[in-house]
Write an enzyme that holds these catalytic residues in place. Structure first.
Site, short mmCIF file in Angstrom:
data_model
loop_
_atom_site.label_atom_id
_atom_site.label_comp_id
_atom_site.label_asym_id
_atom_site.label_seq_id
_atom_site.Cartn_x
_atom_site.Cartn_y
_atom_site.Cartn_z
N TYR A 112 77.08 -32.51 -61.74
CA TYR A 112 76.61 -33.88 -62.52
C TYR A 112 75.77 -34.73 -61.96
CZ TYR A 112 80.74 -32.64 -65.77
OH TYR A 112 81.22 -32.18 -66.75
N SER A 148 74.87 -25.29 -66.65
CA SER A 148 74.98 -26.69 -66.48
C SER A 148 76.49 -26.92 -66.38
CB SER A 148 74.33 -27.42 -67.52
OG SER A 148 74.80 -27.47 -68.73
N ASP A 149 77.03 -27.87 -66.00
CA ASP A 149 78.26 -28.42 -66.07
C ASP A 149 78.23 -29.22 -67.47
OD1 ASP A 149 81.10 -29.15 -65.74
OD2 ASP A 149 80.73 -30.01 -64.02
N TRP A 150 79.24 -29.66 -67.97
CA TRP A 150 79.49 -30.05 -69.14
C TRP A 150 79.03 -31.45 -69.70
CZ3 TRP A 150 80.83 -25.72 -68.70
CH2 TRP A 150 81.68 -24.70 -69.57
N SER A 172 75.51 -32.52 -68.70
CA SER A 172 75.08 -32.81 -67.42
C SER A 172 73.66 -32.98 -67.42
CB SER A 172 75.45 -32.10 -66.22
OG SER A 172 75.25 -30.99 -66.39
#
Length: 701
Positions: free
Chosen positions: A236, A267-269, A271
């Protein structure tokens, strides 16, 4: 009631403790269905048949799914959180979401407890069990393991990771990846990179120098990649001014060029923010939906994004799934052996629960003495676990009180709020304390004032107080650590871990866990203080999106954890590698061969360890290397080898730890590579970073 567990401690250790002693041990990647070239060819065949709209749809997720292409018979792929088990989610009708084909999953002990076992083979078995549940549920991508290095004790996600030392974390991670991917489940290494705080995590900018990234924060990722991991998730935070998921430096340079990663990067959620940067950064998949990539087709029409960039992203997703055979198979054959998985969870808790203090050998508690044992506190009758994406509901969840009653019978008495007289009348008081840690926020190092005062009240009333800590990282214990009789660190023990804790209290299980972190006396004395913006507290209520980007300066460089305490001559409350046993061990006869060597030589460190007690047990022997003649600042010592060894009473074993070039090297910022300089090195052998038993000096020519 708790089911009877019949496997005894010596057998568990004989089966579970494997010789693991050097950085250069070969870890063979999972034998994928297709190698890179074959998978790339298959991916290219599909890519040539796809429309631009289909490519754009593929590179953004659909909640917890990687999208499929129905027209081309490419099915969607189910993903699931996270490192300590399979996180299931249910819809409003009580059905497991996303087409997952299992109704329950094992809640394993937290990864930081797994790291406390110092047993890489157990990490393999733990992850293999999780992978089997994934495959049975048609989950083909696990969004773990997490491996961000423990830098500050207040980080809300420390429990999801493997501690402060890159060497220990790397050895556990490479075996985790091997175990998980042996089931045909993709491991996702996360979070790349520099994600050491959860405070307004999408607004933090980690300012980290190149050498610290290479020596401290990347080795666990490197080990996972070398073990064959097929996916990486970005973090993030920003790294040096750019969000990691859209950073060319982080993905294309550090991850792909330096570490050689060639598979799926997601990707992270929520981000990433700039679709143009994302398309050129090396990222392949935006999760959970198209946010930055929304409108990307218009950018292609405008010439701001090339269709070849979209092709690269889509092809990487296809290539990775073809390599693991995801498009060719679904469920794993056979039923899940939940009993076997629960036993792995129990063994992990048995080996990873840490006895920090044991004054006057108050433990183990002999059942023959028929002690009156009073249990009270936060997690006595409530289950201790972390939250967020790492939350796993589990089944057969055993609270501490039930485990104690099974082990000690009517010796146990529970009082939610005991009086002073009740505390005084007890022979033993078990005081349960802890924290609830979760992603999205950090939490104070200090316990709440009410909890702190309660411990002081208990120990003042009864000197035979044993404190049991359930937390995801270090907490402040300075005000009472020297007053209580014993301290057990139980972390978040998983669904059956309290059984292990009860066994340790009774002596049925001999504790062998060692700290994968240092626990400080005061947070103000640590490298992470202060890391928050001036005047702010971890409880600051400002919504994350309203908070300005703030810098987290990693001014300590490579001096993280025990490296920092050594360099500053600051004594932690409990040092890295510390953990007590009901056995005693002696070390002698240190030999290093050869004592004079070149950088191409392997160096064998041999010594003898003996169990000098009357109790069978396990010791984690630790080898540290010090560069005496270094041309750059280096830590006083660095862990470069370890072995968990089981010994019968009076038994001795000859231990060999193999060191290689990397064991003596640092990252040279001028040549951009690892460098081992000629000169003197000190080899130190001990039971913790502070308990050094043997040492000698060797020379690299």
């Amino acid at each position: 009631m708790i089911r009877n567990i019949t496997i005894k401690m010596p057998l568990l250790l004989i089966l579970g403790l494997m010789v693991f002693n050097s950085y250069c041990q070969t870890i063979k990647p999972f034998n994928t269905t297709l190698n890179f070239e074959e998978a790339d060819k298959k991916a290219n065949e599909i890519l040539q048949q796809m429309t631009l709209d289909e490519k754009i749809e593929l590179i953004a997720g659909d909640d917890m799914l990687i999208r499929g292409i129905k027209r081309l018979n490419i099915p969607p792929v189910i993903t699931a959180d996270a490192t300590q088990g399979v996180r299931l989610a249910w819809d409003e009708k009580g059905k497991v979401k996303w087409g997952v084909g299992i109704e329950k999953s094992t809640a394993f002990p937290a990864p930081i407890l797994l790291a406390s076992t110092w047993n890489p083979q157990l990490s393999h078995d733990y992850a293999k069990s999780i992978g089997e549940e994934c495959r049975a549920g048609n989950i083909r991508v696990l969004l773990g393991p997490g491996m961000n290095i423990y830098r500050i004790s207040q980080n809300g996600r420390n429990f999801e990771y493997f501690g402060e030392d890159p060497f220990l974390a790397a050895r556990m991670i490479e075996n985790y990846v091997k175990g998980l991917q042996s089931t045909g489940t993709i491991a996702t290494l996360k979070h790349f990179l520099g994600n050491q705080t959860e405070f307004k995590r999408r607004r933090s900018n980690s300012i980290v120098d190149e050498r610290a990234l290479q020596e401290i924060y990347m080795p666990a990722f490197e080990a996972g990649i070398d073990a064959g991991a097929l996916a990486v998730m970005t973090a993030y935070n920003q790294i040096n001014g750019e969000w990691t998921g859209q950073s060319h430096y982080v993905i294309n340079k550090l991850l792909k060029k330096d570490l050689g990663f060639k598979w799926l990067v997601m990707s992270d959620w929520w981000s990433v923010y700039d679709g143009e940067k994302v398309s050129k950064s090396g990222l392949d998949l935006e999760m959970p939906w198209a946010t930055s990539l929304k409108g990307i087709k218009e950018k292609i029409d405008q010439g701001k994004v090339l269709e070849s960039d979209i092709d690269r992203m889509a092809k990487s997703i296809l290539r990775t799934c073809f390599a693991m055979g995801i498009y060719n198979s679904t469920k794993m054959n056979g039923d899940v052996n939940y009993d076997a998985h629960e036993l792995v969870a129990l063994n992990t808790a048995r080996e990873g629960t840490i006895l920090l203090k044991n004054s006057n050998a108050i433990l183990p508690l002999s059942k023959a003495k028929n002690h009156k044992i009073l249990i009270t506190g936060k997690y006595a009758a409530k289950f201790a676990r972390g939250g967020g994406a790492a939350y796993v509901k589990g089944y057969n969840n055993v609270v501490l009180l039930d485990a104690l009653k099974t082990e000690f019978g009517n010796q146990i008495e529970y009082k939610e709020k005991p009086s002073i007289d009740e505390l005084k009348q007890a022979d033993i008081v078990l005081a349960s304390i802890g924290t609830f840690d979760e992603e999205g926020s950090d939490r104070p190092f200090n316990l709440p004032e009410e909890d702190e005062n309660q411990i002081l009240k208990i120990v003042e009333a009864n000197k035979n107080t044993i404190v049991i800590v359930n937390s995801g990282s270090g907490i402040k214990m300075t005000n009472w650590a020297d007053k209580v009789a014993a301290i057990i660190y139980g972390w978040y023990p998983g669904q059956i871990g309290n059984v292990a804790l009860a066994e340790i209290l009774s002596g049925k299980t001999n504790p062998s866990g060692k700290l994968p972190i240092s626990i400080e006396k005061h947070f103000e004395n640590t490298l992470g203080y202060p890391y928050l913006p001036t005047g702010e507290e971890v409880t600051d209520p400002t919504p994350e999106h309203e908070h300005p980007v703030y810098d987290v300066n990693y001014n300590e460089g490579v001096f993280v954890g025990y490296r920092w305490y050594d360099s500053k001559k600051v004594e932690p409350l409990f040092p890295f590698g510390h953990g007590l046993s009901y056995s005693n061990f002696s070390y002698k006869k240190l030999h290093v061969t050869p004592q004079s060597f070149t950088s191409d030589n392997e160096v064998i460190v041999s010594f003898e360890v003996k169990n000098t007690s009357k109790v069978a047990g396990s010791e984690v022997v630790q080898v540290y290397v010090s560069d005496i003649d270094s041309s750059v600042p280096r830590p006083e010592k660095e862990l470069k080898g370890f072995l968990k060894v089981y010994l019968q009473p009076g038994e001795s074993k000859q231990i060999e730890i193999v060191l290689n070039n990397r064991s003596f090297s640092f990252w040279d910022i001028n040549t951009k590579q690892w460098k081992a300089e000629s000169g003197k090195f000190r080899i130190q052998v001990g039971s913790s970073s502070k308990e050094i038993k043997l040492n000698t000096i060797v020379k690299m020519k």
